[in-house]
Design a protein around this motif. Structure first.
Motif, PDB file in Angstrom:
ATOM      1  N   ARG A 144      -6.939 -58.736 -70.847  1.00  0.00           N
ATOM      2  CA  ARG A 144      -6.682 -58.837 -69.407  1.00  0.00           C
ATOM      3  C   ARG A 144      -6.482 -57.459 -68.791  1.00  0.00           C
ATOM      4  O   ARG A 144      -6.934 -57.193 -67.671  1.00  0.00           O
TER       5      ARG A 144
ATOM      6  N   TRP B 250     -10.026 -55.642 -68.872  1.00  0.00           N
ATOM      7  CA  TRP B 250     -11.118 -56.323 -68.176  1.00  0.00           C
ATOM      8  C   TRP B 250     -11.527 -55.645 -66.868  1.00  0.00           C
ATOM      9  O   TRP B 250     -12.725 -55.434 -66.625  1.00  0.00           O
ATOM     10  N   PRO B 251     -10.581 -55.286 -65.971  1.00  0.00           N
ATOM     11  CA  PRO B 251     -10.988 -54.630 -64.724  1.00  0.00           C
ATOM     12  C   PRO B 251     -11.705 -53.305 -64.950  1.00  0.00           C
ATOM     13  O   PRO B 251     -12.604 -52.932 -64.187  1.00  0.00           O
ATOM     14  N   ILE B 252     -11.317 -52.586 -65.987  1.00  0.00           N
ATOM     15  CA  ILE B 252     -11.959 -51.306 -66.303  1.00  0.00           C
ATOM     16  C   ILE B 252     -13.413 -51.544 -66.704  1.00  0.00           C
ATOM     17  O   ILE B 252     -14.335 -50.871 -66.223  1.00  0.00           O
TER      18      ILE B 252
ATOM     19  N   ARG C 247     -15.269 -54.165 -66.063  1.00  0.00           N
ATOM     20  CA  ARG C 247     -16.042 -54.704 -64.941  1.00  0.00           C
ATOM     21  C   ARG C 247     -16.446 -53.591 -63.973  1.00  0.00           C
ATOM     22  O   ARG C 247     -17.570 -53.554 -63.487  1.00  0.00           O
ATOM     23  N   GLU C 248     -15.523 -52.673 -63.711  1.00  0.00           N
ATOM     24  CA  GLU C 248     -15.818 -51.584 -62.775  1.00  0.00           C
ATOM     25  C   GLU C 248     -16.903 -50.668 -63.307  1.00  0.00           C
ATOM     26  O   GLU C 248     -17.762 -50.201 -62.556  1.00  0.00           O
TER      27      GLU C 248
ATOM     28  N   ASN D 174     -21.523 -58.163 -65.749  1.00  0.00           N
ATOM     29  CA  ASN D 174     -21.024 -56.790 -65.729  1.00  0.00           C
ATOM     30  C   ASN D 174     -21.287 -56.050 -67.038  1.00  0.00           C
ATOM     31  O   ASN D 174     -20.604 -55.067 -67.351  1.00  0.00           O
TER      32      ASN D 174
END
Length: 297
Positions: free
Chosen positions: A143, A146-148, A150-151, A196
């Protein structure tokens, strides 16, 4: 670090300019994964709480020893002692990678503990502790990363499931439930990550480690953890296009494990009696469909 050995016909799989997090990397399988990824050029966060097999205690010595091995061989790594079992711990592991190296490309969810007991003797504490490390732990670190991924539109995540979760084993209800939970997590994340450039796969390792030596006994002597790591390295590489795949790995043998659905029967007037009459046809694995993973574009 020394160049990996390969035949002249095999392209070299390297990880220059990539960053990997390996949880539970102070010993056993995780240590082998961390060493090999570093040997192939990755900068590695060696995470390990330094606990006993049952999860008690903590120490940075195991993680630091692996970092010392990596740096002595010319590689780059840092030690991290945060616990995967808490949301704050998962976030701290990923933050350590970002602070040190500015990115995260690879996550190997490997951390685990054992608290075995026959089901009739198993306590809620034994269930909660095992799920907290294996399943919730993988969720917490993933979790955070994940944002890393995706970016940056790129990521490689490897789950560590188990034959116990896939096929069962006496005295490991808690462990099996946690390990099969990781498979469900893999299938969903493979679908969500596809757009992504994030792949999510799993290994079911068979290896002689601190966690398995009492179970395997002499039968595990040929099952070196180093013989599991090559599959992890492949799944972690940019050239790997597989996602939502599971591989059983041990003693030099690699096999795909998959979820299949039999052809079954169709009966719009289904009754318990018609199920009983057709159960052999329903169970027949001769014709099956493999399920799982994102729908091909």
């Amino acid at each position: 670090m020394p160049s990996p050995q390969r035949s002249s016909s095999e392209p070299l799989l390297t990880f220059d300019n990539q960053v990997a997090i390996v949880t539970g990397a102070g010993r056993g399988l995780g240590r082998c994964h961390a060493l090999e990824l570093a040997r192939r050029g990755a900068r590695v966060v060696v995470n390990d709480l330094g606990s006993a097999v049952d999860g008690s205690g903590n120490s940075m010595s195991a993680a630091q020893a692996v970092v010392d091995e990596i740096t002595a061989a010319g590689g780059t790594a840092i030690a991290n002692g945060d616990s995967v079992s808490t949301e704050a711990g998962g976030a701290a592991i990923v933050a350590a990678a970002k602070d040190a190296y500015g990115q995260v490309d690879i996550l190997v969810n490997n951390a685990g503990i054992l608290r075995d007991a026959a089901f009739k003797n198993m306590t809620a504490d034994q269930v909660d502790a095992v799920i907290a490390v294996h399943l919730t732990g993988a969720f917490n670190v993933t979790r955070a990363v994940w944002p890393i991924m995706r970016e940056q539109n790129y990521g490689r995540i490897i789950q560590t499931t188990s034959g116990t979760g896939l096929f069962g084993n006496f005295g490991q209800t808690n462990y099996g439930a946690a390990k099969m939970g990781l498979v469900g997590m893999m299938h969903v994340l493979a679908i969500e990550g596809a757009r992504n450039g994030i792949t999510v796969n799993a290994i079911a390792p068979i290896a002689r480690t601190r966690m398995t030596e009492d179970i395997m006994g002499e039968a595990g002597m040929a099952m070196d953890p180093e013989l599991v790591t090559p599959v992890v390295v492949y799944l972690a590489h940019r050239d790997c296009d597989r996602t939502a795949h599971m591989y059983s790995v041990g003693a030099g043998k690699v096999s795909r494990v998959f979820i299949g659905v039999t052809e079954g029967v169709q009966n719009d007037a289904l009754t318990a009696e018609s199920v009983a009459a057709a159960i052999d046809q329903i169970d027949d694995p001769a014709n099956f469909t493999i399920r799982g993973g994102p729908t091909p574009a």
